[in-house]
Design a protein around this motif. Structure first.
Motif, PDB file in Angstrom:
ATOM      1  N   ASN A 122      -6.485 -17.262  19.450  1.00  0.00           N
ATOM      2  CA  ASN A 122      -5.113 -17.601  19.085  1.00  0.00           C
ATOM      3  C   ASN A 122      -4.166 -17.159  20.195  1.00  0.00           C
ATOM      4  O   ASN A 122      -4.334 -16.080  20.780  1.00  0.00           O
ATOM      5  CB  ASN A 122      -4.771 -16.896  17.771  1.00  0.00           C
ATOM      6  N   ASP A 123      -3.166 -17.965  20.507  1.00  0.00           N
ATOM      7  CA  ASP A 123      -2.329 -17.685  21.682  1.00  0.00           C
ATOM      8  C   ASP A 123      -1.582 -16.346  21.615  1.00  0.00           C
ATOM      9  O   ASP A 123      -1.471 -15.646  22.615  1.00  0.00           O
ATOM     10  CB  ASP A 123      -1.352 -18.846  21.953  1.00  0.00           C
ATOM     11  N   ALA A 124      -1.093 -15.992  20.425  1.00  0.00           N
ATOM     12  CA  ALA A 124      -0.372 -14.722  20.314  1.00  0.00           C
ATOM     13  C   ALA A 124      -1.322 -13.544  20.505  1.00  0.00           C
ATOM     14  O   ALA A 124      -0.981 -12.543  21.164  1.00  0.00           O
ATOM     15  CB  ALA A 124       0.329 -14.617  18.958  1.00  0.00           C
ATOM     16  N   ASN A 125      -2.520 -13.656  19.947  1.00  0.00           N
ATOM     17  CA  ASN A 125      -3.519 -12.600  20.133  1.00  0.00           C
ATOM     18  C   ASN A 125      -3.920 -12.478  21.595  1.00  0.00           C
ATOM     19  O   ASN A 125      -4.083 -11.386  22.132  1.00  0.00           O
ATOM     20  CB  ASN A 125      -4.774 -12.901  19.297  1.00  0.00           C
ATOM     21  N   VAL A 126      -4.092 -13.631  22.229  1.00  0.00           N
ATOM     22  CA  VAL A 126      -4.514 -13.664  23.629  1.00  0.00           C
ATOM     23  C   VAL A 126      -3.422 -13.060  24.525  1.00  0.00           C
ATOM     24  O   VAL A 126      -3.711 -12.290  25.445  1.00  0.00           O
ATOM     25  CB  VAL A 126      -4.858 -15.119  24.028  1.00  0.00           C
ATOM     26  N   ALA A 127      -2.164 -13.361  24.238  1.00  0.00           N
ATOM     27  CA  ALA A 127      -1.063 -12.780  25.015  1.00  0.00           C
ATOM     28  C   ALA A 127      -1.048 -11.256  24.858  1.00  0.00           C
ATOM     29  O   ALA A 127      -0.789 -10.517  25.814  1.00  0.00           O
ATOM     30  CB  ALA A 127       0.272 -13.376  24.572  1.00  0.00           C
ATOM     31  N   ALA A 128      -1.352 -10.786  23.642  1.00  0.00           N
ATOM     32  CA  ALA A 128      -1.415  -9.340  23.410  1.00  0.00           C
ATOM     33  C   ALA A 128      -2.503  -8.720  24.282  1.00  0.00           C
ATOM     34  O   ALA A 128      -2.316  -7.642  24.870  1.00  0.00           O
ATOM     35  CB  ALA A 128      -1.691  -9.059  21.931  1.00  0.00           C
ATOM     36  N   LEU A 129      -3.628  -9.413  24.383  1.00  0.00           N
ATOM     37  CA  LEU A 129      -4.727  -8.920  25.212  1.00  0.00           C
ATOM     38  C   LEU A 129      -4.308  -8.860  26.677  1.00  0.00           C
ATOM     39  O   LEU A 129      -4.648  -7.912  27.405  1.00  0.00           O
ATOM     40  CB  LEU A 129      -5.941  -9.839  25.031  1.00  0.00           C
ATOM     41  N   GLY A 130      -3.537  -9.863  27.114  1.00  0.00           N
ATOM     42  CA  GLY A 130      -3.025  -9.853  28.485  1.00  0.00           C
ATOM     43  C   GLY A 130      -2.121  -8.654  28.725  1.00  0.00           C
ATOM     44  O   GLY A 130      -2.236  -7.962  29.740  1.00  0.00           O
ATOM     45  N   GLU A 131      -1.230  -8.382  27.787  1.00  0.00           N
ATOM     46  CA  GLU A 131      -0.285  -7.274  27.959  1.00  0.00           C
ATOM     47  C   GLU A 131      -0.983  -5.913  27.944  1.00  0.00           C
ATOM     48  O   GLU A 131      -0.567  -4.990  28.626  1.00  0.00           O
ATOM     49  CB  GLU A 131       0.803  -7.321  26.872  1.00  0.00           C
ATOM     50  N   VAL A 132      -2.034  -5.788  27.139  1.00  0.00           N
ATOM     51  CA  VAL A 132      -2.731  -4.506  27.087  1.00  0.00           C
ATOM     52  C   VAL A 132      -3.570  -4.315  28.346  1.00  0.00           C
ATOM     53  O   VAL A 132      -3.835  -3.199  28.780  1.00  0.00           O
ATOM     54  CB  VAL A 132      -3.590  -4.384  25.793  1.00  0.00           C
ATOM     55  N   TRP A 133      -3.952  -5.422  28.953  1.00  0.00           N
ATOM     56  CA  TRP A 133      -4.780  -5.350  30.158  1.00  0.00           C
ATOM     57  C   TRP A 133      -3.926  -5.100  31.397  1.00  0.00           C
ATOM     58  O   TRP A 133      -4.207  -4.180  32.182  1.00  0.00           O
ATOM     59  CB  TRP A 133      -5.573  -6.656  30.286  1.00  0.00           C
ATOM     60  N   LYS A 134      -2.867  -5.883  31.571  1.00  0.00           N
ATOM     61  CA  LYS A 134      -2.111  -5.810  32.824  1.00  0.00           C
ATOM     62  C   LYS A 134      -0.604  -5.709  32.631  1.00  0.00           C
ATOM     63  O   LYS A 134       0.153  -5.844  33.585  1.00  0.00           O
ATOM     64  CB  LYS A 134      -2.379  -7.093  33.641  1.00  0.00           C
ATOM     65  N   GLY A 135      -0.140  -5.549  31.405  1.00  0.00           N
ATOM     66  CA  GLY A 135       1.302  -5.579  31.167  1.00  0.00           C
ATOM     67  C   GLY A 135       1.833  -4.321  30.508  1.00  0.00           C
ATOM     68  O   GLY A 135       1.441  -3.206  30.839  1.00  0.00           O
ATOM     69  N   GLY A 136       2.722  -4.516  29.534  1.00  0.00           N
ATOM     70  CA  GLY A 136       3.418  -3.401  28.895  1.00  0.00           C
ATOM     71  C   GLY A 136       2.533  -2.478  28.084  1.00  0.00           C
ATOM     72  O   GLY A 136       2.948  -1.373  27.748  1.00  0.00           O
ATOM     73  N   GLY A 137       1.311  -2.919  27.757  1.00  0.00           N
ATOM     74  CA  GLY A 137       0.408  -2.088  26.967  1.00  0.00           C
ATOM     75  C   GLY A 137      -0.666  -1.409  27.798  1.00  0.00           C
ATOM     76  O   GLY A 137      -1.604  -0.819  27.252  1.00  0.00           O
ATOM     77  N   ARG A 138      -0.509  -1.492  29.137  1.00  0.00           N
ATOM     78  CA  ARG A 138      -1.501  -0.896  30.048  1.00  0.00           C
ATOM     79  C   ARG A 138      -1.812   0.558  29.679  1.00  0.00           C
ATOM     80  O   ARG A 138      -0.913   1.329  29.370  1.00  0.00           O
ATOM     81  CB  ARG A 138      -0.967  -0.884  31.479  1.00  0.00           C
ATOM     82  N   GLY A 139      -3.090   0.910  29.743  1.00  0.00           N
ATOM     83  CA  GLY A 139      -3.477   2.288  29.466  1.00  0.00           C
ATOM     84  C   GLY A 139      -3.740   2.557  27.994  1.00  0.00           C
ATOM     85  O   GLY A 139      -4.105   3.668  27.627  1.00  0.00           O
ATOM     86  N   HIS A 140      -3.529   1.548  27.155  1.00  0.00           N
ATOM     87  CA  HIS A 140      -3.782   1.731  25.727  1.00  0.00           C
ATOM     88  C   HIS A 140      -5.004   0.930  25.290  1.00  0.00           C
ATOM     89  O   HIS A 140      -5.318  -0.106  25.858  1.00  0.00           O
ATOM     90  CB  HIS A 140      -2.571   1.288  24.909  1.00  0.00           C
ATOM     91  N   ASP A 141      -5.667   1.429  24.246  1.00  0.00           N
ATOM     92  CA  ASP A 141      -6.796   0.717  23.650  1.00  0.00           C
ATOM     93  C   ASP A 141      -6.370  -0.123  22.464  1.00  0.00           C
ATOM     94  O   ASP A 141      -6.980  -1.133  22.149  1.00  0.00           O
ATOM     95  CB  ASP A 141      -7.821   1.735  23.133  1.00  0.00           C
ATOM     96  N   SER A 142      -5.344   0.364  21.782  1.00  0.00           N
ATOM     97  CA  SER A 142      -4.949  -0.255  20.518  1.00  0.00           C
ATOM     98  C   SER A 142      -3.441  -0.436  20.502  1.00  0.00           C
ATOM     99  O   SER A 142      -2.695   0.533  20.508  1.00  0.00           O
ATOM    100  CB  SER A 142      -5.358   0.641  19.342  1.00  0.00           C
ATOM    101  N   ILE A 143      -3.015  -1.686  20.495  1.00  0.00           N
ATOM    102  CA  ILE A 143      -1.579  -1.954  20.432  1.00  0.00           C
ATOM    103  C   ILE A 143      -1.290  -3.040  19.404  1.00  0.00           C
ATOM    104  O   ILE A 143      -2.170  -3.778  18.988  1.00  0.00           O
ATOM    105  CB  ILE A 143      -0.991  -2.430  21.781  1.00  0.00           C
ATOM    106  N   VAL A 144      -0.029  -3.082  19.009  1.00  0.00           N
ATOM    107  CA  VAL A 144       0.476  -4.224  18.260  1.00  0.00           C
ATOM    108  C   VAL A 144       1.512  -4.877  19.157  1.00  0.00           C
ATOM    109  O   VAL A 144       2.439  -4.212  19.626  1.00  0.00           O
ATOM    110  CB  VAL A 144       1.130  -3.779  16.938  1.00  0.00           C
TER     111      VAL A 144
END
Lengths: 307, 307
Positions: free
Chosen positions: B109-131
């Motif tokens: 799903n696009d929203a889920n996939v965008a979240a994965l992008g942000e946790v990998w290289k964006g605002g969620g970097r360094g985290h395992d679990s984000i919303v």
């Protein structure tokens, strides 16, 4: 004299202990008191002694110990706070492993562990992903995704009793916030709602003490005011479960705890309100009553170390 | 002429495509239009042709394709409904694998996939679990637990735009329900709230057209009415994120989408309200703004097939 697994459910007043075969059959169960004095320092030794005595009696070896604790737990088995027992932060799993010499020890939050029990052998059987809500003095929750307990980053996943369901003149919760599900859907909350505008003509007004059970009994017997209280309870719970579904999209909900003894009236009404608040993609989930009662904890605990 | 990975983000009007190295470097990106005519039958062939043309130009082989789709998706890559495209239920992953001959294809799903992008290289970097919450025309969400997208039993996990946050005279949502987060925290919702009781003395009253950006700009410039609208927005979002935390207990929240361009005023206010509604064990989570903008989708998509 065969080997066995142990499931332990540590409650505020008693510790439930079960002996299970390697295929997950409950062979024997018993209880010991939870001695909370001296900051709970006797609790783990008492459990270890009781298990060891049983092992000597039965013969065989302990292959694994699973344990549920009433507090936030990390996946590593560290308890983060357990106000009931006066426990500080320490690794319960490692402590139990050291004290017993058993290598395979797992520890989880009691509500999560009970959810695991219900999905394994109770009301959630046949499902991979459920949300379990426990309606007792408070409201607890456990979330199982793909057969596993969801712990959360600080052990506080599934604390669904504190989801906010009312913003208009919300009731005060023991957690410090207002409008928490627990203030409307727990036994305590149901009694409080029943007392709020209790009319003389309601059968509840004749009782010396109003209990959640009485509210449900009178509602089933046709008392309109009692029914309105049950309806409020069900609406708040339906709202909360719908909100939860928009986060984790489970296959089914399992409703347990003392209040759930009221039976299908709960699943019928809650699912009605759930569908009113859930978006189309999430409607028509299954709603089940819990089936293991007080044994859910020992079943779920042992499930963590079995298979 | 080295081998590469492809990330695809299929939107309602354009498809974004990125070429990535085996270590996840973005090497090249471009867009093609999303042709939704004939029940979207050209969408996948157009993507395949565009990727194939790029492969001929660059040389090398495609090692994997990840793709985000705006609809509920199962973990197996089956799209359950995609009203934007007129797509029925079919296995997008298998179809793409067959059309391209690439074995490693994943679709989410696009929203889920965008979240994965942000946790990998964006605002969620360094985290395992984000919303992650995406505030655009609507409100979308993506939940990452232990580095993985949470899909839910029917692909509807993270549909947090439809969490109910108001029960007192709630606004009507496009989903058919009332009081959904989306009706208060989307760009559309902010504009609707701004128009509701707009006083003449507000700077917003002088505008020909009110936009969410104008509401934030005027609030920052000191317009009291605009500030009250921003405050309502932040309170509703804080309530929703607090409710979500009581379910999944993430390490951090990442706020993205067009509305998030307003900047730190959002994370500051939302975290304030979040803490007001979160129980003690869940207070003081990190709040970050998304960083990848429109590229979050292609990053998250390729992340599914990398490593």
């Amino acid at each position: 004299m065969s080997n066995f697994y142990v499931g332990v459910d540590v409650g505020g007043t008693t510790v439930k202990i079960g002996i299970f075969s390697h295929v997950g059959e409950l062979l024997e169960k018993w209880e010991i008191p939870t001695r909370t004095e001296n900051d709970g320092e006797f609790i783990l030794p008492d459990i270890v002694n009781s298990i060891e005595a049983k092992r000597e009696e039965r013969g065989g070896n302990i292959l694994g110990i699973g344990m549920g604790i009433p507090g936030p737990m990390t996946e590593d088995g560290v308890v983060l706070k357990c106000t009931n027992f006066g426990w500080g932060v320490f690794n319960v799993r490692n402590t139990m492993a050291d004290m017993t010499g058993v290598g395979k020890v797992k520890v989880g939050n009691d509500a999560n562990v009970a959810a695991l029990g219900e999905v394994w052998k109770g009301g959630g059987r046949g499902h991979d992903s459920i949300v379990m809500v426990t309606l007792g003095t408070g409201v607890g929750g456990g979330i199982i995704q793909n057969g596993k307990v969801m712990t959360g980053s600080q052990g506080a996943a599934g604390e669904i009793g504190h989801i906010k369901v009312e913003f208009n003149n919300p009731a005060q919760c023991g957690c410090g916030c207002k409008g928490c599900l627990e203030t409307y859907a727990s036994a305590t909350g149901i009694v409080r709602m029943a007392k709020e505008n209790l009319p003389d003509k309601s059968k509840l007004a004749d009782l010396e003490e109003i209990t959640a059970k009485e509210v449900f009994d009178q509602a089933k017997a046709g008392d309109q005011y009692a029914m309105s209280v049950v309806d409020r309870f069900a609406r708040y719970l339906g709202i909360a479960l719908s909100n939860i579904a928009h986060v984790v999209d489970p296959e089914a909900f399992v409703i347990g705890g003392g209040v759930s003894a009221a039976g299908p009236i709960i699943t019928d009404l809650v699912s009605k309100y759930y569908n009113e608040y859930a978006m189309y993609a999430l409607k028509d989930k299954e709603f089940h009553l819990a089936e293991l009662g007080n044994d859910a904890g020992i079943y779920g605990a042992v499930r963590m170390v079995l298979f």
